[in-house]
Design an enzyme around this catalytic site. Sequence first.
Site, PDB file in Angstrom:
ATOM      1  N   HIS A   1      -7.716  -4.049  -9.707  1.00 18.20           N
ATOM      2  CA  HIS A   1      -8.141  -4.811  -8.530  1.00 18.20           C
ATOM      3  C   HIS A   1      -9.119  -5.901  -8.974  1.00 18.20           C
ATOM      4  O   HIS A   1     -10.032  -5.632  -9.752  1.00 18.20           O
ATOM      5  CB  HIS A   1      -8.804  -3.879  -7.503  1.00 18.20           C
ATOM      6  CG  HIS A   1      -9.176  -4.610  -6.256  1.00 18.20           C
ATOM      7  ND1 HIS A   1      -8.237  -4.968  -5.299  1.00 18.20           N
ATOM      8  CD2 HIS A   1     -10.359  -5.111  -5.836  1.00 18.20           C
ATOM      9  CE1 HIS A   1      -8.842  -5.626  -4.333  1.00 18.20           C
ATOM     10  NE2 HIS A   1     -10.128  -5.741  -4.632  1.00 18.20           N
TER      11      HIS A   1
ATOM     12  N   ASP B   1      -7.636   1.168  -2.523  1.00 16.02           N
ATOM     13  CA  ASP B   1      -8.715   0.831  -3.475  1.00 16.02           C
ATOM     14  C   ASP B   1      -9.841   1.867  -3.454  1.00 16.02           C
ATOM     15  O   ASP B   1     -10.976   1.562  -3.849  1.00 16.02           O
ATOM     16  CB  ASP B   1      -9.286  -0.572  -3.211  1.00 16.02           C
ATOM     17  CG  ASP B   1      -8.246  -1.668  -3.382  1.00 16.02           C
ATOM     18  OD1 ASP B   1      -7.385  -1.532  -4.255  1.00 16.02           O
ATOM     19  OD2 ASP B   1      -8.284  -2.650  -2.616  1.00 16.02           O
TER      20      ASP B   1
ATOM     21  N   ILE C   1       0.863  -1.191   0.000  1.00 17.55           N
ATOM     22  CA  ILE C   1       0.000   0.000   0.000  1.00 17.55           C
ATOM     23  C   ILE C   1       0.892   1.232   0.000  1.00 17.55           C
ATOM     24  O   ILE C   1       1.868   1.307   0.764  1.00 17.55           O
ATOM     25  CB  ILE C   1      -0.957  -0.023   1.219  1.00 17.55           C
ATOM     26  CG1 ILE C   1      -1.971  -1.170   1.024  1.00 17.55           C
ATOM     27  CG2 ILE C   1      -1.670   1.319   1.374  1.00 17.55           C
ATOM     28  CD1 ILE C   1      -2.902  -1.371   2.199  1.00 17.55           C
ATOM     29  N   LEU C   2       0.582   2.193  -0.868  1.00 15.61           N
ATOM     30  CA  LEU C   2       1.390   3.405  -0.964  1.00 15.61           C
ATOM     31  C   LEU C   2       0.845   4.479  -0.016  1.00 15.61           C
ATOM     32  O   LEU C   2      -0.366   4.595   0.168  1.00 15.61           O
ATOM     33  CB  LEU C   2       1.383   3.914  -2.406  1.00 15.61           C
ATOM     34  CG  LEU C   2       2.063   2.978  -3.420  1.00 15.61           C
ATOM     35  CD1 LEU C   2       1.717   3.375  -4.848  1.00 15.61           C
ATOM     36  CD2 LEU C   2       3.581   2.951  -3.228  1.00 15.61           C
TER      37      LEU C   2
HETATM   38  C1  GAR Z   1      -4.167  -9.767 -10.118  1.00 15.10           C
HETATM   39  O1  GAR Z   1      -5.351 -10.500 -10.000  1.00 15.10           O
HETATM   40  C2  GAR Z   1      -4.366  -8.359  -9.608  1.00 15.10           C
HETATM   41  O2  GAR Z   1      -5.622  -7.837  -9.894  1.00 15.10           O
HETATM   42  C3  GAR Z   1      -4.226  -8.562  -8.129  1.00 15.10           C
HETATM   43  O3  GAR Z   1      -3.179  -9.515  -7.987  1.00 15.10           O
HETATM   44  C4  GAR Z   1      -3.102 -10.316  -9.167  1.00 15.10           C
HETATM   45  C5  GAR Z   1      -1.713 -10.195  -9.726  1.00 15.10           C
HETATM   46  O4  GAR Z   1      -1.524 -11.061 -10.810  1.00 15.10           O
HETATM   47  N1  GAR Z   1      -3.928  -7.342  -7.451  1.00 15.10           N
HETATM   48  C6  GAR Z   1      -4.382  -7.051  -6.243  1.00 15.10           C
HETATM   49  O5  GAR Z   1      -5.037  -7.813  -5.585  1.00 15.10           O
HETATM   50  C7  GAR Z   1      -3.986  -5.676  -5.709  1.00 15.10           C
HETATM   51  N2  GAR Z   1      -4.890  -5.275  -4.701  1.00 15.10           N
HETATM   52  P1  GAR Z   1      -0.360 -10.852 -11.870  1.00 15.10           P
HETATM   53  O6  GAR Z   1       0.935 -10.666 -11.084  1.00 15.10           O
HETATM   54  O7  GAR Z   1      -0.343 -12.125 -12.649  1.00 15.10           O
HETATM   55  O8  GAR Z   1      -0.670  -9.660 -12.720  1.00 15.10           O
END
Ligand code: GAR
Length: 210
Positions: free
Chosen positions: A113, A154, A96-97
């Site tokens: 997200h 978010d 989280i930034l």
């Molecule tokens: C993705 O589903 C993305 O939406 C989620 O993590 C996954 C990363 O996949 N991000 C979050 O939950 C951030 N809050 P990836 O590394 O294969 O792109």
Amino acid sequence: MLNKTQIAVVASGNGTNLQALIDAQKSGVIKSGVISLVVSNNPRAYALTRAHDAGIKTAVISGDRFKSREAFEGELCRILSMHGIELIVLAGFMRILSAEFTSKYPRSIINVHPSLIPSFCGKGFYGLRVHEEALKYGVKVTGATVHYVNEIPDGGEIILQKSVCVKSTDTPETLQRRVMEQAEWKLLPKACEMISKEKKKKRGKNHECL
Ligand code: GAR
């Protein structure tokens, strides 16, 4: 021809969203911007291999060396400005930034997200956890959201959303995959192009005034 918007992608893990962006750049879906840098907080992130394979510069800001959030964000800031980055794309970034950081980049940081915000989002909702909670709750529809990043996890303005059906046979893993395929990998490149184009246009206008 005005220069393209310089994009940095920040990723912590596998980087399938980064791959979708790289592919979108190759196919011309992203044409107003260029991914000029990939940053990770995890030296073992497969996202870094994807970046190398695509010939994109990488930087690692490891949590071991930059222990405090302040130190981490200070280094991130330095690297971004060194590369003239105008758009920061959080693609599977699992930190989280702070408000200090996000306030430096108004409407210039976006995040993907894996749910329909405001459901299953905020602190503690990331990666597979989001899909576990959606299944536990019993929702029949979920999806993905691309939003601007501000000081609220978010909580920034929504840019794009897409719904995805939940099946009765879903596991968190099958649901995660469907949300990625049907929503995330489409929305993120689209949002990147939209914002890159906007920034490019603004640069053009500023240029005319000089
Ligand atoms: C993705 O589903 C993305 O939406 C989620 O993590 C996954 C990363 O996949 N991000 C979050 O939950 C951030 N809050 P990836 O590394 O294969 O792109």
